[in-house]
Write an enzyme that holds these catalytic residues in place. Structure first.
Site, PDB file in Angstrom:
ATOM      1  CE  LYS A   1      15.984 -12.579   7.449  1.00 44.93           C
ATOM      2  NZ  LYS A   1      17.399 -12.552   7.859  1.00 44.93           N
TER       3      LYS A   1
ATOM      4  CB  SER B   1      20.543 -13.809   7.473  1.00 39.13           C
ATOM      5  OG  SER B   1      19.822 -14.133   6.306  1.00 39.13           O
TER       6      SER B   1
ATOM      7  N   GLY C   1       0.787  -1.233   0.000  1.00 38.37           N
ATOM      8  CA  GLY C   1       0.000   0.000   0.000  1.00 38.37           C
ATOM      9  C   GLY C   1       0.813   1.274   0.000  1.00 38.37           C
TER      10      GLY C   1
END
Length: 775
Positions: free
Chosen positions: A719, A676, A358
């Site tokens: 995540k 990561s 949005g």
């Protein structure tokens, strides 16, 4: 020859000089000067005339006069009103001022007479002839000197008399005249006279050329004016309008009507004058007309009034969007500060988030809340600097840049300007558009933004710039420094449910011509659509699926069905087919050599499985799954950690000599990168080598060092949302990311067991199944 001295009354001259043999009228008004004239008239009417060095001195002394002057005879005296006396004097001979005899009531001086010496030589004769020839050309060049004067001068046979007569009629300044008067030697005087004559003739030639050029231009303009007037008369006879004249007048009226800055109005008047002088058919006239059209349609002074009602702005933002509290809060803060002061410059806000959350629609809502016009410019794929700054007018088909074009469309100087997809710009040989945006997005210098086509400073400081991006890593650093980053993360299941009920379903029903009594979406049915038919951070695909349901229902209604349709868990597949995704998609059981990692993408968070298998071999480490360079380095670091801690982890210390290890990340067609996944790779390697199973309900994220430390990562909120969607119960997160948990919705944190870890031993303790034994 003996030197002759004499005493004469002194008459100082201001701005005049009398040569011997010349006759001149002089006006005398100073009392001492009038007394000197009267004293001369009482004797033999002779008076010494000397020119002042400075004409502003009222009572000159001998130091204020040129040393060489002229003995003159007063021929006539006329008394004028106000006590002024007009003299007619005739110069006799040169004289040098020696000393002052008396000063009161007039100045009487002792002078040395310097009569001309008759010199007869061929050189002097040549100088005389050249001077006469030059003077003849000077007279014929149009100077107001009668031919009789030249005839009279040409009969003079004395060189001194000739030079003084010619000098009298030349247009020389007082310094040059004094030089000629001071030249006692006749040959030197003739040389100087010839030099001055040459200079005057050269000036005359230049004047002639200039006059000829001006005359030709005037004749051309007059001819064009005459022809234009004839054209107007013909058009009037034919009943046609003078389009060109009316066009110019209309442009001038526009300039006067609009409140243009002084610099802009001046430029417009100059261009209109150019246009008026041009023939209608020339190509340059089209360029000038287009330029004036652009300049006069820009909103130089048109400002819209901001709506500073904070409560109403909150209602509008809440009405249009569910959630997004951080962005709404920042907009309300801006309004509050504007309410207190009008000096605030427009901030540069950058909304960073996955597709479909949005960002663009939020910018429209902010414009509505502020009461500003909304304009949008997409930067995706822009690779030419001229797209931002425009082209020079010298190019064929030149136009202003898109900044100016959009502002013309906005019709106000302070719209809300959305720069969409600012991270999708690129550069090539035509320049770097991001560098051109530096001035646009800098509040300290965008008040004088200059477009290459307009070439006038336009004030952008009142514009409220909003930019959007999917990832801030794609935005150039200098550009990123000028913007305030507001991160919009993906939506949770509850937020998507609320957005669907409040916005998406009513919009879909309206656009498909359905009433609420014809189609109803049950809560559990919507949850099934959200979880099993979409997997995204935003709601764009959810909106498509809802529209697909509406199309199917519309078909049934048109076919004659009159019953009410309610979307439930059982009938969703009837409308949307087989589910595309598996909710709670984590592993079904604990497994050896398989661990679940959490990754961040531009579309939001997701889970990724790391698989490791051990084979007989020679100690090779095989990495597959289209891994990027950083992820390959993470795998190497995890491998080195496991090898260095083999004894502690219950692994054969010689495994690297007789085993090949294959690390694979499924979905090999999709590129993967980033640090990561370090602890996920280390966990899978440890599990495969130690034969210990990894818990199916555990997911993890974190970077690993060679010492086993767990370093922080980014995108934690996305995540954790992905972990929740996948049915994960426990999430292992670096301890340094504890501060990022503040941004995660509380209902998500309540459903997840978040374990904060600092080193790899804590990761393994949490990841392995309880009761697993080493070895």
């Amino acid at each position: 020859m003996d030197t002759q001295y004499a005493q004469y009354p002194l008459l100082p001259l201001r701005g005049y000089l009398v040569f011997p043999t010349s006759v001149l009228n002089l006006d005398v008004g100073r009392p001492r000067s009038i007394d000197a004239v009267n004293a001369a008239l009482r004797t033999n009417s002779e008076i010494f005339l000397a020119t002042q060095l400075d004409i502003s001195v009222e009572e000159p002394t001998i130091a204020d006069l040129h040393a060489v002057g002229t003995i003159a005879v007063i021929k006539q005296v006329v008394t004028l009103p106000a006590g002024t006396v007009r003299l007619l004097v005739e110069g006799q001979t040169r004289a040098r001022l020696e000393s002052v005899v008396r000063e009161i009531p007039y100045m009487s001086v002792r002078v040395e007479l310097m009569p001309d010496q008759d010199v007869a030589s061929v050189y002097v004769e040549a100088l005389m002839r050249r001077a006469l020839g030059s003077f003849e050309y000077y007279v014929k060049s149009g100077k107001k000197i009668s031919p009789e004067i030249f005839i009279t001068i040409s009969t003079m046979d004395k060189p001194g008399q000739l030079s003084d007569a010619i000098a009298t009629h030349l247009n020389l300044n007082i310094e040059d005249r004094q030089r000629l008067l001071t030249a006692v030697d006749v040959s030197e005087r003739l040389e100087l006279l010839n030099e001055l004559l040459s200079r005057e003739l050269e000036i005359l030639d230049i004047e002639k050329r200039l006059n000829s050029r001006v005359r030709k231009q005037m004749e051309k303009n007059q001819r064009e004016y005459y022809l234009r007037e004839q054209m107007k008369a013909i058009q009037r006879e034919l009943g046609q309008k003078d389009d060109r004249g009316s066009e110019v007048e209309e442009l001038r009226e526009k300039v006067e009507e609009q409140k243009l800055p002084a610099e802009v109005a001046e430029r417009c008047h100059k261009e209109i004058d150019r246009l008026e002088r041009m023939p209608p058919g020339v190509a340059e006239a089209v360029v000038v007309r287009n330029y004036l059209d652009w300049v006069l349609t820009l909103p130089w002074s048109n400002l819209s009034t901001d709506s500073l009602d904070v409560k109403r702005a909150e209602e509008i933002l809440d009405e249009d969007h569910y959630g997004l509290e951080k962005v709404k809060s920042r907009i309300i803060e801006y309004l509050a500060v504007r309410h207190l002061t009008n000096q605030l410059k427009g901030p540069i806000l950058c909304l960073v988030g996955p597709p479909g959350v949005g960002k663009t629609s939020l910018a429209r809502s902010v414009a509505r809340a502020l009461g500003r016009n909304f304009v949008r410019m997409s930067l995706g794929g822009v690779r030419d600097e001229a797209e931002i700054r425009g082209h020079r007018r010298t190019y064929v088909g030149a136009m202003p840049g898109r900044i100016i074009q959009v502002l013309r469309q906005a019709k106000t100087r302070n719209p809300l300007f959305l720069l969409d997809e600012v991270d999708k710009m690129s550069m090539d040989f035509r320049g770097d558009p991001s560098a051109a945006l530096l001035e646009v997005l800098d509040p300290e210098q965008n008040n004088t933004f200059s477009d290459h086509y307009i070439e006038l400073p336009f004030d952008l400081s009142q514009v409220l710039f909003l930019t959007t991006a999917n990832s801030k890593f794609g935005i150039p650093r200098p550009l990123l420094d000028r913007m305030e980053i507001i991160t919009i993360s993906g939506y949770t299941e509850e937020e998507k449910l609320q957005i669907a009920n409040r916005h998406l379903v009513p919009k879909a029903l309206s656009s498909h011509g359905l009433r609420r009594d014809q189609l109803t979406f049950g809560e559990q049915g919507l949850r099934k659509v959200i979880n099993e038919y979409t997997r995204e951070a935003g709601v764009r695909n959810l909106e498509r699926e809802i529209s697909a349901v509406c199309r199917k229902v519309a078909k049934e209604v048109v076919a004659g069905a009159t019953k009410t349709f309610t979307i439930t868990v059982q009938n969703v597949p009837r409308f949307l087919g087989v589910p595309r995704y598996r909710f709670n998609a984590s592993e079904q059981r604990d497994a050896i050599g398989i661990s679940t990692g959490l990754v961040w993408t531009e579309s939001g968070g997701d889970t990724a499985t790391v698989e490791v298998t051990v084979m007989q071999g020679k100690g090779n480490l095989i990495l597959t799954g289209q891994l990027g360079e950083v992820m390959r380095e993470s795998a190497q670091a995890a491998y080195s950690y496991v090898r260095s801690r083999a004894g502690e982890l219950g692994i054969d210390a010689e495994f690297y000599q007789n085993c090949d290890i294959h690390v694979h990340v499924p979905e090999g067609a999709i590129p993967k990168d980033g640090p990561s996944a370090g602890i996920t790779l280390a966990t899978a390697l440890t599990s495969a080598l130690s034969k210990r199973a990894v818990r199916k309900d555990v997911a993890m994220t974190g970077e690993i060092t060679l010492r086993g430390r767990v370093l922080p990562i980014g995108g934690l909120k996305e995540k954790l949302l992905a972990a929740h969607r996948s049915g994960v119960k426990t999430v292992i997160v670096p301890k340094d990311n504890k501060r990022d948990l503040e941004e995660v919705p509380r209902n998500i944190l309540r459903r997840l067991n978040v374990r904060l870890v600092e080193n790899m031993s804590e990761v393994l303790e949490t990841a392995f199944s309880p009761g697993e034994q080493r070895g």
